[in-house]
Design a protein around this motif. Structure first.
Motif, PDB file in Angstrom:
ATOM      1  N   SER A  10       0.833  -1.197   0.000  1.00 44.68           N
ATOM      2  CA  SER A  10       0.000   0.000   0.000  1.00 44.68           C
ATOM      3  C   SER A  10       0.871   1.252   0.000  1.00 44.68           C
ATOM      4  CB  SER A  10      -0.895  -0.011   1.233  1.00 44.68           C
ATOM      5  OG  SER A  10      -1.479   1.245   1.438  1.00 44.68           O
ATOM      6  N   ALA A  11       0.531   2.188  -0.882  1.00 43.26           N
ATOM      7  CA  ALA A  11       1.292   3.438  -0.947  1.00 43.26           C
ATOM      8  C   ALA A  11       1.096   4.258   0.323  1.00 43.26           C
ATOM      9  CB  ALA A  11       0.870   4.245  -2.171  1.00 43.26           C
ATOM     10  N   VAL A  12      -0.101   4.229   0.896  1.00 46.91           N
ATOM     11  CA  VAL A  12      -0.375   4.985   2.131  1.00 46.91           C
ATOM     12  C   VAL A  12       0.412   4.382   3.294  1.00 46.91           C
ATOM     13  CG1 VAL A  12      -2.160   5.616   3.794  1.00 46.91           C
ATOM     14  CG2 VAL A  12      -2.638   5.728   1.342  1.00 46.91           C
ATOM     15  N   ALA A  13       0.379   3.054   3.411  1.00 45.82           N
ATOM     16  CA  ALA A  13       1.137   2.398   4.490  1.00 45.82           C
ATOM     17  C   ALA A  13       2.625   2.650   4.322  1.00 45.82           C
ATOM     18  CB  ALA A  13       0.844   0.904   4.506  1.00 45.82           C
ATOM     19  N   ASN A  14       3.101   2.630   3.092  1.00 45.49           N
ATOM     20  CA  ASN A  14       4.516   2.897   2.842  1.00 45.49           C
ATOM     21  C   ASN A  14       4.874   4.333   3.202  1.00 45.49           C
ATOM     22  OD1 ASN A  14       6.976   1.634   1.879  1.00 45.49           O
ATOM     23  ND2 ASN A  14       6.904   3.202   0.295  1.00 45.49           N
ATOM     24  N   ALA A  15       3.958   5.276   2.915  1.00 52.45           N
ATOM     25  CA  ALA A  15       4.208   6.685   3.253  1.00 52.45           C
ATOM     26  C   ALA A  15       4.237   6.889   4.767  1.00 52.45           C
ATOM     27  CB  ALA A  15       3.140   7.568   2.618  1.00 52.45           C
ATOM     28  N   VAL A  16       3.295   6.283   5.475  1.00 56.15           N
ATOM     29  CA  VAL A  16       3.268   6.404   6.941  1.00 56.15           C
ATOM     30  C   VAL A  16       4.510   5.754   7.537  1.00 56.15           C
ATOM     31  CG1 VAL A  16       2.022   5.719   9.034  1.00 56.15           C
ATOM     32  CG2 VAL A  16       0.759   6.579   7.064  1.00 56.15           C
ATOM     33  N   TYR A  17       4.877   4.603   7.002  1.00 56.68           N
ATOM     34  CA  TYR A  17       6.075   3.921   7.474  1.00 56.68           C
ATOM     35  C   TYR A  17       7.323   4.778   7.231  1.00 56.68           C
ATOM     36  CZ  TYR A  17       9.834   0.529   7.777  1.00 56.68           C
ATOM     37  OH  TYR A  17      10.993  -0.121   8.117  1.00 56.68           O
ATOM     38  N   GLY A  18       7.441   5.336   6.031  1.00 56.34           N
ATOM     39  CA  GLY A  18       8.589   6.173   5.711  1.00 56.34           C
ATOM     40  C   GLY A  18       8.653   7.435   6.555  1.00 56.34           C
ATOM     41  N   LEU A  19       7.480   7.946   6.958  1.00 56.60           N
ATOM     42  CA  LEU A  19       7.431   9.143   7.792  1.00 56.60           C
ATOM     43  C   LEU A  19       7.795   8.842   9.242  1.00 56.60           C
ATOM     44  CD1 LEU A  19       6.564  12.167   7.979  1.00 56.60           C
ATOM     45  CD2 LEU A  19       4.289  11.333   8.577  1.00 56.60           C
ATOM     46  N   LEU A  20       7.301   7.745   9.785  1.00 57.99           N
ATOM     47  CA  LEU A  20       7.481   7.452  11.212  1.00 57.99           C
ATOM     48  C   LEU A  20       8.715   6.609  11.535  1.00 57.99           C
ATOM     49  CD1 LEU A  20       3.803   6.718  12.286  1.00 57.99           C
ATOM     50  CD2 LEU A  20       5.100   8.822  12.549  1.00 57.99           C
ATOM     51  N   ASN A  21       9.247   5.872  10.572  1.00 56.63           N
ATOM     52  CA  ASN A  21      10.356   4.965  10.868  1.00 56.63           C
ATOM     53  C   ASN A  21      11.623   5.657  11.364  1.00 56.63           C
ATOM     54  OD1 ASN A  21      11.453   2.320  10.996  1.00 56.63           O
ATOM     55  ND2 ASN A  21      12.535   2.727   9.093  1.00 56.63           N
TER      56      ASN A  21
END
Length: 147
Positions: A10-21
């Protein structure tokens, strides 16, 4: 550092992951610096600050790890590589070390040394190793695509 999402993720999950990781890594590095300063000066303020940084880092570490759990092991396990699995386990072990470090930092200020510094070093080293594994994977994949 941003990575393109793997196919099937998921692009949204990847974006949230990239933001919070990256956020927990910053808190854990700051806690390591505070632990080193406390070890050198003996000022209790640094030990208490490190304890707070570890707890806040742990709070921010939960969401990216849950997203990574779903992405690597459940939804897109066909597309996940060995590097994804190594990164996941390095981060899980780092979080366990950070939890132990939080318990060590709950002691009296003078009782946290040297275990607090060593657990901070282990936490930061494991997360950094996970970032290196993923970076090597993407740079290798990029070289293969360009050849």
């Amino acid at each position: 550092m941003s990575y393109p999402p793997a196919p099937g993720r998921s692009a949204v999950a990847n974006a949230v992951y990239g933001l919070l990781n990256p956020i927990p890594f910053g808190f854990f590095v700051a806690a390591l610096v505070f632990d080193i300063v406390y070890a050198k000066t003996g000022t209790i303020l640094w030990a208490k600050g490190a304890a707070w940084l570890i707890v806040i880092g742990l709070l921010f570490a939960v969401i990216p790890r849950l997203l990574n759990l779903v992405q690597v092991w459940i939804t897109s396990r066909r597309f996940s590589t060995g590097a994804d699995h190594v990164d996941f386990w390095l981060n899980v072990v780092a979080i366990v070390a950070a939890i132990l470090n939080a318990f060590v930092h709950s002691r009296d200020a003078y009782a946290i040394m040297p275990a607090g510094v060593w657990l901070s070093v282990v936490t930061v080293t494991l997360i950094a190793a996970g970032h290196v594994v993923i970076a090597v994977r993407y740079s290798t994949a990029r070289e293969i695509l360009h050849d």
